[in-house]
Design an enzyme around this catalytic site. Structure first.
Site, PDB file in Angstrom:
ATOM      1  N   HIS A 168      -5.338   0.823  -1.618  1.00  0.00           N
ATOM      2  CA  HIS A 168      -5.986   0.232  -0.436  1.00  0.00           C
ATOM      3  C   HIS A 168      -7.181  -0.584  -0.917  1.00  0.00           C
ATOM      4  CE1 HIS A 168      -4.605   3.384   2.790  1.00  0.00           C
ATOM      5  NE2 HIS A 168      -3.977   2.238   2.994  1.00  0.00           N
ATOM      6  N   CYS A 264     -12.932   5.916   3.436  1.00  0.00           N
ATOM      7  CA  CYS A 264     -11.652   6.193   4.094  1.00  0.00           C
ATOM      8  C   CYS A 264     -11.825   7.130   5.277  1.00  0.00           C
ATOM      9  CB  CYS A 264     -10.676   6.878   3.141  1.00  0.00           C
ATOM     10  SG  CYS A 264     -10.354   6.002   1.640  1.00  0.00           S
TER      11      CYS A 264
HETATM   12  N1  ARG Z   1      -3.375   9.942   1.838  1.00  0.00           N
HETATM   13  C1  ARG Z   1      -3.820   8.788   2.516  1.00  0.00           C
HETATM   14  C2  ARG Z   1      -2.829   7.648   2.293  1.00  0.00           C
HETATM   15  O1  ARG Z   1      -2.273   7.574   1.234  1.00  0.00           O
HETATM   16  C3  ARG Z   1      -5.182   8.373   2.048  1.00  0.00           C
HETATM   17  C4  ARG Z   1      -5.740   7.214   2.804  1.00  0.00           C
HETATM   18  C5  ARG Z   1      -7.048   6.760   2.290  1.00  0.00           C
HETATM   19  N2  ARG Z   1      -7.605   5.796   3.147  1.00  0.00           N
HETATM   20  C6  ARG Z   1      -8.180   4.670   2.759  1.00  0.00           C
HETATM   21  N3  ARG Z   1      -8.726   3.924   3.651  1.00  0.00           N
HETATM   22  N4  ARG Z   1      -8.161   4.286   1.526  1.00  0.00           N
HETATM   23  O2  ARG Z   1      -2.575   6.857   3.168  1.00  0.00           O
END
Ligand code: ARG
Length: 703
Positions: A168, A264
């Site tokens: 991300h 996050c």
């Molecule tokens: N386990 C979640 C996923 O893989 C973690 C999300 C983390 N969020 C972020 N904004 N980076 O989607």
């Protein structure tokens, strides 16, 4: 002091690592402690509450990742673009987030289905509100970016993520107040790094090291001068302090197990709109059509892979699979790229694979005049070895003189418009040159499966051959040589001096004598060594029969050159009876033209060596004209030179003991190229044996 800034969070009541959708989750299923997670989340919640207002969305059972509210959507002013999760493991969160946004009177935009976009996890506003940084590559699709631009009326800058640990954008990129940027450059491709560097001045860029990046230092919440994160090294803390930011560390190790941290776990829902900024996006799309044996020739995979490898994205709109063994398939693919520049790079490669525009999208090629002799317009289309056509005034013109690394020049002649590949130095003022990647197509033969299998026997395999395959290739080459000779065709040989050192001279001589070679290309050295061997029995002073150095033998080399210089040319020396055998002798005796291209290290040189390299290239090109096969024997320089001027369709066999040379030539991607890593002397002797077998009448061994 608590500002008016608001964040949305979601308590970890149902948080757990239940599945694996990013590399951090691997090996961590059910390994996080609920108690510790609650404690860490509460700490973060309190830290943020000290500085801003926190809203809460109700956690939902069965949706463990809902704690990561950054992925709810992307907010700007009153508008929000709801996330469309890539993985079904998270798609169930969408309605709950949508409900919360609606209850809080946001205007909710939803993307077309199958167009993933993961909200503020992948889209981060410049803290001054000047533009939106948007990531793609893992979770969000590039094609979602134009929607963001349109709905939020803001400029979108697309950045491509390359390292799956930073899947991300908010895991490796954090815009800070006052135009600062905290980021990990290693997570992005080089084009994106360039884009970042063009937008953010060096004083404002805070590039962090991998050690901080894997502690999620970029996954930070910035509220004015405060930066809240899981953990930062001392050097990062002091770097940030220097420019006026105070780091607050709050451990979030339990959430790192799911691949998330401070940022996050929050979604900033008050994002100020700047009146003067408006929608723009550099993202371009174009629909291309591919036809042929898309599946069994691997064409479709190659096309789709290259789009992604080069930083674009695609959507297959149509795919008609050929039903019969002989029938071809056709696909329509929508290609998107973050900018016109990247689009040009992608399309030029797709053109090589035979991609064309849809008939209704066909346009003339873009032309720009040559303003300075020998210099092309900046954006000129670089030619390839494939037969090419360009569209001018609604007509497709076949490009003449096909070669790689040239420009396509259009000139008007008595017979109308002519399109020709030209090397840059030959461009003339007044010619028009094809620029950009519009109105250009290559003609790919779509052989039937049978044809291709038959070719496979000869030259289909463009890979580097292993030792075990040498014999097989020798058989194929011998067969081709026979066929071409009998049909009155043309074979050209490029040869380096190694041919002589490895004892291949006599074999090559025979090939020439027996009419298998119609042109010889090399440098000064092959000729000198060949003549030395035939006049003195040594090659660079080494006795060719005994393989030992002859005392004072290195002088042979210069004496030979001197002798030929006395006669004025190799031909004259042959005519005078000074040279009586060997490769050069056979060329002269059999009227096989040769060109020797000079180089800086040449001794002498021989009178025949062309020291004007531009002329040498032209003379080479003349010899290659009409060749059906080129045998490249251990000369990297001359072989690559020849490869560049040869169009697709000419069979090339590259023999070298150095695999790098062979790979370089087979990298042309032309299916007719075959590489053999072996000793060239050995190769030639096997070739002669094989030709003997093919020519000697069949003798039945009875009894
Ligand atoms: N386990 C979640 C996923 O893989 C973690 C999300 C983390 N969020 C972020 N904004 N980076 O989607």
């Amino acid at each position: 002091m608590v500002s008016q800034i608001r964040f949305l969070m979601c308590a970890p009541d149902h948080y757990d690592v239940d599945y694996v959708i990013n590399p951090w989750m691997e090996g961590n299923i059910h390994k996080s402690s609920r108690d510790r997670a609650v404690e860490q989340w509460n700490k973060l919640y309190n830290v943020i509450k000290d500085h801003a207002i926190v809203d809460l969305v109700t956690p939902q059972k069965g949706w463990p990742d809902m704690v990561f509210s950054a992925n709810a959507g992307l907010v700007l002013g009153e508008n929000v673009v709801l996330s469309r999760f890539l993985h079904k493991e998270r798609q169930g969160e969408e309605p709950y987030f949508q409900q919360w946004f609606e209850n809080n009177s946001f205007k909710v935009y939803t993307l077309p289905k199958d167009l993933p976009f993961e909200g503020a996890g992948d889209a981060l506003l410049d803290r001054e509100g000047r533009w939106l940084w948007a990531g793609y590559g893992f979770r969000s699709e590039l094609d979602s970016h134009p929607y963001l631009a349109k709905w939020l009326d803001i400029e979108v800058i697309s950045l491509r993520l390359m390292d799956e640990r930073f899947y991300h954008l908010d895991t490796c990129f954090c815009p800070l107040a006052n135009g600062y940027l905290l980021y990990y450059p290693g997570a992005f491709d080089s084009y994106s790094n360039r884009v970042i560097e063009m937008r953010v001045t060096p004083e404002k860029r805070i590039a962090i090291a991998e050690a901080d990046a894997v502690n999620f230092a970029c996954n930070a919440v910035n509220i004015e001068s405060i930066v809240i994160m899981n953990k930062a090294s001392d050097s990062l803390k002091s770097r940030l302090a220097e420019v006026g930011f105070q780091v607050i560390e709050t451990p979030l190790t339990e959430f790192l197990k799911a691949g998330g941290a401070a940022k996050c776990l929050t979604l900033r829902v008050t994002e100020p709109v700047r009146e003067e900024v408006h929608a723009t996006t550099q993202v371009e799309s174009r629909i291309i059509r591919l036809e042929g044996h898309l599946l069994d020739a691997g064409l479709i995979n190659r096309a789709l892979d290259l789009i992604v490898d080069m930083g674009g994205s695609f959507q297959v709109l149509k795919f008609n699979l050929g039903e019969q063994r002989q029938s071809t398939s056709a696909a329509e693919v929508r290609v998107s790229a973050p900018s016109h520049e990247v689009m040009e790079e992608i399309i030029s490669q797709l053109i090589d694979l035979g991609a064309v525009d849809l008939p209704q999208d066909e346009r003339d090629a873009k032309l720009e005049p040559v303003l300075q002799a020998g210099v092309a317009p900046d954006d000129f289309y670089v030619s390839t070895i494939y037969p090419t056509e360009v569209r001018v005034n609604g007509q497709w013109l076949k490009v003449e003189n096909q070669r790689m690394d040239g420009a396509i020049a259009i000139s008007s002649t008595a017979n109308g418009l002519v399109a020709r590949c030209k090397i840059l130095r030959d461009l003339e003022i007044g010619e028009q040159v094809v620029v950009d990647v519009q109105g250009i197509r290559t003609i790919r033969k779509t052989e039937s499966r049978e044809q291709r299998n038959a070719q496979e026997f000869s030259f289909m395999s463009s890979g580097v051959s292993s030792e075990r395959r040498v014999e097989l290739v020798v058989e194929q080459v011998a067969w081709e040589l026979r066929k071409i000779r009998d049909a009155g065709g043309k074979v050209v040989v490029t040869a380096g001096p190694v041919v002589i050192h490895t004892g291949g001279g006599e074999h090559l001589s025979r090939l020439i004598r027996e009419g298998y070679v119609q042109g010889l290309l090399g440098g000064n050295a092959i000729a000198v060594h060949d003549i030395e061997q035939n006049m003195m029995g040594t090659s660079l002073g080494v006795d060719m029969k005994r393989g030992v150095a002859v005392r004072g033998g290195h002088r042979h080399h210069l004496k030979v050159i001197n002798a030929i210089r006395r006669f004025g040319s190799i031909t004259k020396a042959v005519d005078a009876g000074v040279i009586t055998s060997g490769v050069m002798y056979e060329c002269v005796k059999n009227d096989v033209p040769f060109v020797l291209a000079g180089s800086i290290r040449d001794d002498g040189p021989l009178p025949d060596t062309q020291m004007n390299l531009i002329l040498a290239q032209q003379e080479y090109a003349q010899i290659i004209q009409g060749a059906e096969m080129i045998l490249m024997l251990s000369s990297m320089l001359h072989s690559i030179g020849v490869g560049n001027m040869t169009p697709a369709g000419v069979k090339m066999v590259c023999v070298d003991i150095n695999p790098a040379v062979v790979t370089k030539l087979s990298d042309r991607g032309s299916i007719e190229s075959v590489g053999v890593v072996t000793d060239v002397g050995l190769f030639l002797s096997l070739l002669i044996q094989q030709l003997d077998k093919l020519t000697s009448p069949y003798v039945a061994n009875v009894g």
